[in-house]
Motif scaffolding. Structure first.
Motif, short mmCIF file in Angstrom:
data_model
loop_
_atom_site.label_atom_id
_atom_site.label_comp_id
_atom_site.label_asym_id
_atom_site.label_seq_id
_atom_site.Cartn_x
_atom_site.Cartn_y
_atom_site.Cartn_z
N LEU A 40 8.53 3.01 9.27
CA LEU A 40 8.95 4.10 8.39
C LEU A 40 9.30 5.35 9.18
CD1 LEU A 40 9.27 5.12 5.43
CD2 LEU A 40 6.92 5.96 5.63
N ASP A 41 8.53 5.61 10.21
CA ASP A 41 8.73 6.82 11.01
C ASP A 41 10.12 6.84 11.66
OD1 ASP A 41 7.81 9.29 12.14
OD2 ASP A 41 7.53 8.24 14.05
N VAL A 42 10.68 5.66 11.95
CA VAL A 42 12.04 5.61 12.51
C VAL A 42 13.01 6.28 11.54
CG1 VAL A 42 13.92 4.10 13.24
CG2 VAL A 42 11.55 3.50 13.81
N TYR A 43 12.91 5.95 10.29
CA TYR A 43 13.79 6.55 9.29
C TYR A 43 13.48 8.03 9.07
CZ TYR A 43 14.99 1.70 8.11
OH TYR A 43 15.41 0.40 8.15
N GLU A 44 12.19 8.36 9.02
CA GLU A 44 11.83 9.76 8.76
C GLU A 44 12.30 10.67 9.89
OE1 GLU A 44 8.19 12.36 6.95
OE2 GLU A 44 7.69 10.47 7.95
N ARG A 45 12.17 10.23 11.13
CA ARG A 45 12.62 11.04 12.27
C ARG A 45 14.11 11.34 12.19
NH1 ARG A 45 9.87 10.52 17.55
NH2 ARG A 45 7.69 9.94 17.16
N ASN A 46 14.85 10.49 11.50
CA ASN A 46 16.29 10.66 11.40
C ASN A 46 16.74 11.27 10.08
OD1 ASN A 46 17.69 9.41 13.90
ND2 ASN A 46 16.03 7.97 13.41
N GLY A 47 15.82 11.82 9.31
CA GLY A 47 16.18 12.51 8.08
C GLY A 47 16.56 11.60 6.94
N LEU A 48 16.05 10.37 6.96
CA LEU A 48 16.43 9.39 5.94
C LEU A 48 15.30 9.10 4.95
CD1 LEU A 48 18.36 6.96 8.32
CD2 LEU A 48 19.35 8.50 6.61
N LEU A 49 14.29 9.94 4.93
CA LEU A 49 13.18 9.77 3.99
C LEU A 49 13.18 10.97 3.06
CD1 LEU A 49 10.86 7.73 3.49
CD2 LEU A 49 9.37 9.30 4.71
N ARG A 50 13.61 10.73 1.82
CA ARG A 50 13.76 11.83 0.86
C ARG A 50 13.93 11.27 -0.54
NH1 ARG A 50 19.01 11.58 -0.79
NH2 ARG A 50 20.80 11.59 0.63
N CYS A 87 8.98 -3.12 1.75
CA CYS A 87 7.82 -2.23 1.95
C CYS A 87 6.51 -2.99 1.80
CB CYS A 87 7.86 -1.07 0.97
SG CYS A 87 9.32 -0.02 1.13
N ILE A 88 6.48 -4.19 2.36
CA ILE A 88 5.28 -5.04 2.22
C ILE A 88 4.18 -4.60 3.20
CG2 ILE A 88 4.38 -7.39 2.41
CD1 ILE A 88 7.24 -8.38 1.83
N HIS A 89 4.57 -4.45 4.47
CA HIS A 89 3.58 -4.25 5.53
C HIS A 89 3.51 -2.78 5.94
CE1 HIS A 89 3.48 -8.63 5.75
NE2 HIS A 89 4.80 -8.62 5.86
N LEU A 90 3.13 -1.93 4.99
CA LEU A 90 2.94 -0.50 5.25
C LEU A 90 1.45 -0.19 5.36
CD1 LEU A 90 5.43 1.11 2.67
CD2 LEU A 90 5.88 0.46 5.05
N ASP A 91 1.13 0.85 6.11
CA ASP A 91 -0.26 1.29 6.13
C ASP A 91 -0.42 2.48 5.18
OD1 ASP A 91 0.75 3.52 7.48
OD2 ASP A 91 0.03 2.87 9.45
N THR A 92 -1.63 2.99 5.08
CA THR A 92 -1.91 4.08 4.13
C THR A 92 -1.07 5.31 4.42
OG1 THR A 92 -4.18 3.28 3.81
CG2 THR A 92 -3.73 5.56 3.22
N ALA A 93 -0.94 5.65 5.70
CA ALA A 93 -0.15 6.83 6.06
C ALA A 93 1.31 6.67 5.65
CB ALA A 93 -0.26 7.09 7.57
N ASP A 94 1.86 5.47 5.85
CA ASP A 94 3.24 5.22 5.44
C ASP A 94 3.41 5.39 3.93
OD1 ASP A 94 4.28 4.62 7.96
OD2 ASP A 94 3.83 2.48 7.79
N ARG A 95 2.51 4.82 3.17
CA ARG A 95 2.63 4.92 1.72
C ARG A 95 2.50 6.37 1.27
NH1 ARG A 95 -0.42 -0.01 2.20
NH2 ARG A 95 0.89 -1.78 1.56
N GLN A 96 1.63 7.12 1.90
CA GLN A 96 1.49 8.53 1.55
C GLN A 96 2.75 9.31 1.90
OE1 GLN A 96 -2.13 9.52 3.67
NE2 GLN A 96 -3.44 8.91 1.95
N ARG A 97 3.38 8.99 3.00
CA ARG A 97 4.63 9.65 3.37
C ARG A 97 5.75 9.27 2.40
NH1 ARG A 97 5.07 13.54 4.16
NH2 ARG A 97 7.18 13.42 5.03
N MET A 98 5.80 8.02 1.99
CA MET A 98 6.78 7.62 0.98
C MET A 98 6.58 8.45 -0.29
SD MET A 98 8.88 4.86 1.73
CE MET A 98 9.04 3.84 0.25
N ALA A 99 5.35 8.54 -0.74
CA ALA A 99 5.06 9.27 -1.97
C ALA A 99 5.43 10.75 -1.85
CB ALA A 99 3.59 9.11 -2.34
N ALA A 100 5.04 11.37 -0.74
CA ALA A 100 5.29 12.80 -0.56
C ALA A 100 6.77 13.12 -0.49
CB ALA A 100 4.58 13.29 0.70
N SER A 101 7.54 12.20 0.06
CA SER A 101 8.98 12.43 0.23
C SER A 101 9.78 12.19 -1.04
CB SER A 101 9.52 11.52 1.33
OG SER A 101 9.53 10.16 0.90
N GLY A 102 9.21 11.44 -2.00
CA GLY A 102 9.95 11.06 -3.20
C GLY A 102 10.77 9.80 -3.04
#
Length: 441
Positions: free
Chosen positions: A256-266, A274-289
């Protein structure tokens, strides 16, 4: 209030949602066993109990009786590949083997405009036959694949979201663009199609391993420049894929961080699987919308893994079920909901039927930021709705006749519905397959 000359009322059992039912059977929806949907000028005028509306707003309006049927908003499929229509049901050891053996050879054919248009036509007909009136759709790397898809969708008056793939490495040479070509084509396609009639554009990175850092940065620039367009890609589907991402992007904390670093998480960014995400990834998904397109038939067919509904809910992450044809094995959202129910069971979790139908209609619309337009059947919304046939098969009719509650009935729809369970699909108030629908402002 005077209604347009083409106003029409539809009578049958009627279901719509206004909130996520969660695990409750008394929350988030309105259901009228004898309901009426009043439409005019391609929009919903009113929905409610038939007798009251027939004495009021719908008095004197032409009436269509849908006997032994359930009316509800059209299904919304938030992840599907139209160029994979002709390879649905192909085998493969896992995701990466399947891509190389079947997907890439099939997608070569979409350099030809006639091929792209013919498959687009069949694909859209198949979506409507299965009750999906909106979808988020991947094309191929060829610009013409997106152009032909949009043209076919616009001719039907459909609300669709699509884009050409960006893919400039780790794929066959004849399926590559470059960062510069991809950005130019994407920009021109956005200008030509985004917001035209009912079409929307999605900046479409196939998945991180097939784009160079330069192309990912380019996609991020486009996402910033066009904040109202969608972002569409794949994320954390397969263990080998994740290991490959780790090798290619060692600086990133996660896939997920690959996409977020490039401005693609929004907002309006939708990631399939999105099967193999950890807690931090899911929280970042939620926070970004951003949202996840949960693809149960594909995940089971390719052996990729089981989506974690409880962990996603705990993080507040948005998600909705998707068919993911052609990795997915059916265009039917009803069948997809049934498989999603089974995935939850295998995880020791629950997906109540009311919630499943919410996720496939209003829930998906909210994830896409389109709930003011579709998925709701609220007054003023676009009149995209479907009619499910309670007598589609003798078994379905017999089983539904024994159900005591709406929740029971919906679970039977998810479990036993054949392809022909969708009696009709309506687009902007007109039955699909008839004359072209009018353009909405």
């Amino acid at each position: 209030m005077a209604l347009a000359a083409e106003a029409c009322a539809h009578r049958g059992a009627l279901l719509r949602f206004h909130a996520d039912p969660g695990t409750r059977e008394d929350h988030g929806y309105e259901y009228w066993p004898d309901g009426l949907l009043l439409v005019a000028d391609g929009r919903v005028v009113a929905a409610g109990p038939a007798e009251a509306l027939l004495r009021g707003e719908a008095a004197g309006v032409p009436l269509i009786e849908h006997r032994q049927a359930l009316l509800l908003p059209g299904f919304i499929d938030p992840h599907i590949h139209y160029p994979q229509t002709d390879m649905i049901g192909s085998g493969g050891q896992d995701l990466l083997d399947w891509l190389n053996r079947y997907t890439f050879p099939e997608e070569r054919r979409f350099a030809d405009a006639a091929q792209a248009r013919e498959v687009s036509e069949f694909f859209l007909d198949e979506l409507l036959r299965n009750g999906s009136t909106t979808a988020l759709v991947l094309g191929t790397v060829h610009r013409v694949s997106a152009e032909q898809f949009f043209a076919a969708s616009a001719a039907r008056g459909l609300r669709m979201i699509a884009g050409k793939c960006l893919m400039d490495r780790n794929c066959p040479a004849d399926l590559r663009d470059t960062a510069e070509e991809g950005e130019r084509d994407t920009r021109e396609l956005i200008e030509a199609w985004h917001g035209r009639q009912r079409q929307s554009y999605a900046i479409t990175v196939r998945f991180a391993p097939t784009s160079t850092p330069e192309q990912l940065a380019s996609a991020g620039r486009l996402a910033r420049e066009y904040p109202d367009v969608f972002v569409h890609s794949h994320l954390a589907e397969n263990a080998k894929e994740i290991a490959w991402v780790r090798e290619l992007f060692p600086e990133a904390r996660s896939y997920l961080d690959v996409y977020e670093r490039n401005g693609l998480l929004r907002e309006r960014a939708i990631y399939a699987h999105c099967i193999h995400l950890d807690t931090a990834d899911r929280q970042r998904m939620a926070a970004s919308g951003a949202g996840a397109a949960f693809s149960p038939t594909s995940n089971l067919y390719l052996g990729s893994g089981l989506f974690d509904l409880d962990a996603s809910d705990a993080a507040g992450m948005r998600y909705a079920p998707a068919t993911d044809v052609g990795g997915g094995s059916s265009f039917s959202m009803l069948r997809t909901l049934g498989e999603a129910y089974k995935v939850a069971q295998m995880k020791g979790q629950r997906l109540p039927a009311l919630r499943a139908f919410y996720l496939a209609t209003l829930g998906a619309a909210r994830m896409l930021g389109l709930d003011h337009r579709i998925g709701t059947l609220a007054a003023g919304s676009e009149a995209d709705f479907i009619v499910l046939d309670e007598a589609a098969t003798p078994l379905l009719a017999r089983r539904l006749s024994r159900c005591q509650t709406l929740a029971e009935r919906l679970l039977v729809w998810m479990t036993l519905s054949p392809d022909r369970a969708v009696r009709h699909s309506y687009v902007q108030g007109r039955r699909a397959g008839g004359c072209a629908a009018p353009a909405l402002a």
